[in-house]
Design an enzyme around this catalytic site. Structure first.
Site, PDB file in Angstrom:
ATOM      1  N   HIS A  24       0.794  -1.228   0.000  1.00  9.42           N
ATOM      2  CA  HIS A  24       0.000   0.000   0.000  1.00  9.42           C
ATOM      3  C   HIS A  24       0.838   1.296   0.000  1.00  9.42           C
ATOM      4  CE1 HIS A  24       0.101   0.091   4.418  1.00  9.42           C
ATOM      5  NE2 HIS A  24      -0.759  -0.856   4.570  1.00  9.42           N
ATOM      6  N   HIS A  79      -4.922  -9.945  14.051  1.00  9.84           N
ATOM      7  CA  HIS A  79      -5.110  -8.745  13.232  1.00  9.84           C
ATOM      8  C   HIS A  79      -5.924  -9.113  11.998  1.00  9.84           C
ATOM      9  CE1 HIS A  79      -4.411  -4.983  11.334  1.00  9.84           C
ATOM     10  NE2 HIS A  79      -3.178  -5.156  10.896  1.00  9.84           N
ATOM     11  N   GLU A  81      -6.115  -7.349   9.129  1.00  7.99           N
ATOM     12  CA  GLU A  81      -5.641  -6.907   7.807  1.00  7.99           C
ATOM     13  C   GLU A  81      -5.308  -8.127   6.942  1.00  7.99           C
ATOM     14  OE1 GLU A  81      -2.643  -3.784   7.749  1.00  7.99           O
ATOM     15  OE2 GLU A  81      -3.068  -3.370   5.647  1.00  7.99           O
ATOM     16  N   ASP A  83      -3.102  -9.153   4.924  1.00  7.79           N
ATOM     17  CA  ASP A  83      -1.818  -9.864   4.846  1.00  7.79           C
ATOM     18  C   ASP A  83      -1.732 -10.957   5.917  1.00  7.79           C
ATOM     19  OD1 ASP A  83      -1.841  -7.577   6.490  1.00  7.79           O
ATOM     20  OD2 ASP A  83       0.335  -7.356   6.440  1.00  7.79           O
ATOM     21  N   HIS A 148      -1.550  -2.294  14.377  1.00  8.58           N
ATOM     22  CA  HIS A 148      -1.614  -1.164  13.492  1.00  8.58           C
ATOM     23  C   HIS A 148      -3.040  -0.720  13.139  1.00  8.58           C
ATOM     24  CE1 HIS A 148      -1.525  -1.216   8.761  1.00  8.58           C
ATOM     25  NE2 HIS A 148      -1.453   0.040   9.108  1.00  8.58           N
ATOM     26  N   ASP A 167       2.025  -6.981  13.801  1.00  3.84           N
ATOM     27  CA  ASP A 167       2.763  -5.971  13.023  1.00  3.84           C
ATOM     28  C   ASP A 167       3.905  -5.328  13.827  1.00  3.84           C
ATOM     29  OD1 ASP A 167       1.463  -6.121  10.568  1.00  3.84           O
ATOM     30  OD2 ASP A 167      -0.028  -4.620  11.086  1.00  3.84           O
ATOM     31  N   TYR A 195      10.009   0.141   8.303  1.00  2.00           N
ATOM     32  CA  TYR A 195       8.672  -0.346   8.682  1.00  2.00           C
ATOM     33  C   TYR A 195       8.036   0.611   9.693  1.00  2.00           C
ATOM     34  CZ  TYR A 195       5.062  -3.730   9.863  1.00  2.00           C
ATOM     35  OH  TYR A 195       3.855  -4.345  10.055  1.00  2.00           O
ATOM     36  N   HIS A 228       5.867 -10.178  10.476  1.00  2.00           N
ATOM     37  CA  HIS A 228       6.639  -9.843   9.278  1.00  2.00           C
ATOM     38  C   HIS A 228       8.129  -9.916   9.622  1.00  2.00           C
ATOM     39  CE1 HIS A 228       3.189  -8.339   7.005  1.00  2.00           C
ATOM     40  NE2 HIS A 228       2.870  -7.542   7.994  1.00  2.00           N
TER      41      HIS A 228
HETATM   42 FE1  FEO Z   1      -1.495  -4.228   9.512  1.00  2.00          FE
HETATM   43 FE2  FEO Z   1       0.818  -6.644   8.488  1.00  2.00          FE
HETATM   44  O1  FEO Z   1      -0.873  -5.768   8.595  1.00  2.00           O
END
Ligand code: FEO
Length: 402
Positions: A24, A79, A81, A83, A148, A167, A195, A228
């Protein structure tokens, strides 16, 4: 692949996304990883998070190396999101979990993404302080709102002192190694800073409170396992301290001079301003927006005190690449910066005024009125640019003393 047991009974179940180049609007030149974890207790087996839909097949292969997927009892969704949750409906179909643990905002976000089917899942809402035993391994949930998204959550495995941090403390970084003591340290910290600057920076006040909260819980942390990138096991004080520094807006004697240019006049001004900064001993990053991605500029802004924006006037505005940068930086809300603007023009010369307005809108302390030069800078203009660099350097030292 041999399953990677990161602690006895705790397995990495992630996938490597070597080819991702955009997240994004954040340039991911080193790809990314979507980490998930399997924790095997005496009585129950829990899966923490899933991966992007595109990597579902690879994810199932990885899981099956670790555990018969039908034997997974619980799924923890830290989370919503995509991903981390994109594959969730397919995983739920395969696993048929006894329970799915998640925060209330996470339930709402999953319903928004996947529809009413989510209501049919065996959801159990949890909040900070709630615990679930797997038998010899206890999950303690820690809500991490806005780190996040509003739904974000960390999960702490008490007996193993492992913080699964979603995250938090992550990096978009695909590597063949999994631990901080195996990775290239400079690259790891660069990717961690990138990041933080591009994902977590606007939530710095919340991050500071979360760091304090975790500190006051008196929990020992042997390992931080983000969703991540690299897992932290040998440099936990270093990453915690870096996060505190970034969240507090600590800055170096450092400046970013970033610009776009039409016929090299603004570029020439940028170079002379940078020379003034360098002459005064300021670490200076000259970042031409024609060849530099806005997320890389943002990474350098993270711990720079000074931000200098340059653009010629185009059609009573400034160049579109600068508009892109301003829009991006404004959203990430860097704090405690000093700044100035500059640019060339042909007839009206609005860009300087507009860039100063943007600096003000970003609550950046304007420490020099800026310079605009008609068409092409003369020798005297370039001397003035050099002096502007020196003047901003003094302001940077002053601000860093305060
Ligand atoms: Fe807020 Fe890695 O997603």
């Amino acid at each position: 692949m041999t399953p990677l047991e990161i602690k006895p009974g705790i397995f990495w179940a992630g996938v490597l996304d070597w080819t991702l180049r955009d997240f994004h609007g954040y340039s991911t030149e080193k790809g990314s990883t979507y980490n998930a974890y399997v924790v095997k207790g005496r009585d129950k087996i829990a899966l923490f998070d899933t991966v992007k839909t595109t990597h579902f097949d690879e994810f199932i292969e990885r899981l099956e190396e670790i555990v018969d997927v039908e034997k997974i009892d619980y799924i923890v969704v830290n989370h919503a999101e995509m991903d981390h949750s994109g594959s969730l409906p397919m995983v739920v179909d395969r696993v048929k979990p006894e329970k799915i643990f998640l925060s209330k905002p996470c339930k709402d976000a999953l319903i928004a993404h996947f529809g009413d089917v989510v209501e049919s899942w065996p959801l159990q809402i949890v909040a900070t302080g709630d615990e679930v035993s797997l038998g010899g391994k206890t999950i303690s949930f820690i809500e991490a709102r806005m780190l996040h998204w509003p739904d974000s959550m960390f999960s702490y495995i008490k007996e193993d002192r492992v913080l699964i941090s979603n995250d938090g403390f992550g990096q978009h970084y695909s590597t063949s190694v999994r631990f901080d003591d195996e990775a290239d340290w400079g690259e790891l910290m660069h990717q961690s800073a990138k990041y933080y600057a591009n994902i977590l920076l606007p939530y710095s006040p919340i991050m500071l409170k979360k760091l304090d909260e975790i500190g006051s819980m008196n929990i020992e942390i042997d390992m931080i396992a983000p969703d991540h990138g690299i897992i932290w096991r040998s440099h936990i004080p270093e990453i915690l301290s870096a996060y505190r520094k970034w969240a507090e807006g600590k800055c170096l004697d450092k400046a970013v001079v970033t610009y776009d240019t039409m016929w090299h006049s603004t570029e020439n001004m940028a170079r002379h301003i940078a020379e003034g900064l360098i002459n005064k001993g300021i670490e200076t990053h000259v970042m031409d927006l024609r060849v530099t991605h806005h997320s890389d500029v943002m990474t350098e802004i993270l711990d720079a005190r000074g931000l200098l924006l340059g653009s010629p006037t185009l059609n009573t505005g400034y160049l579109p690449r600068m508009a892109d940068l301003v829009c991006y930086v404004k959203g990430l809300r860097p704090i405690k910066k000093v700044g100035a603007a500059f640019g060339s023009y042909g007839w009206a010369g609005e860009s300087l005024k507009l860039l100063n307005q943007e600096l003000e809108a970003m609550k950046i302390n304007i420490v020099h009125p800026g310079i605009k030069v008609k068409y092409v800078p003369r020798e005297s203009d370039l001397h003035e640019c050099f002096a502007m660099g020196e003047s901003v350097a003094e302001a940077i030292y002053e601000a860093n003393k305060a």
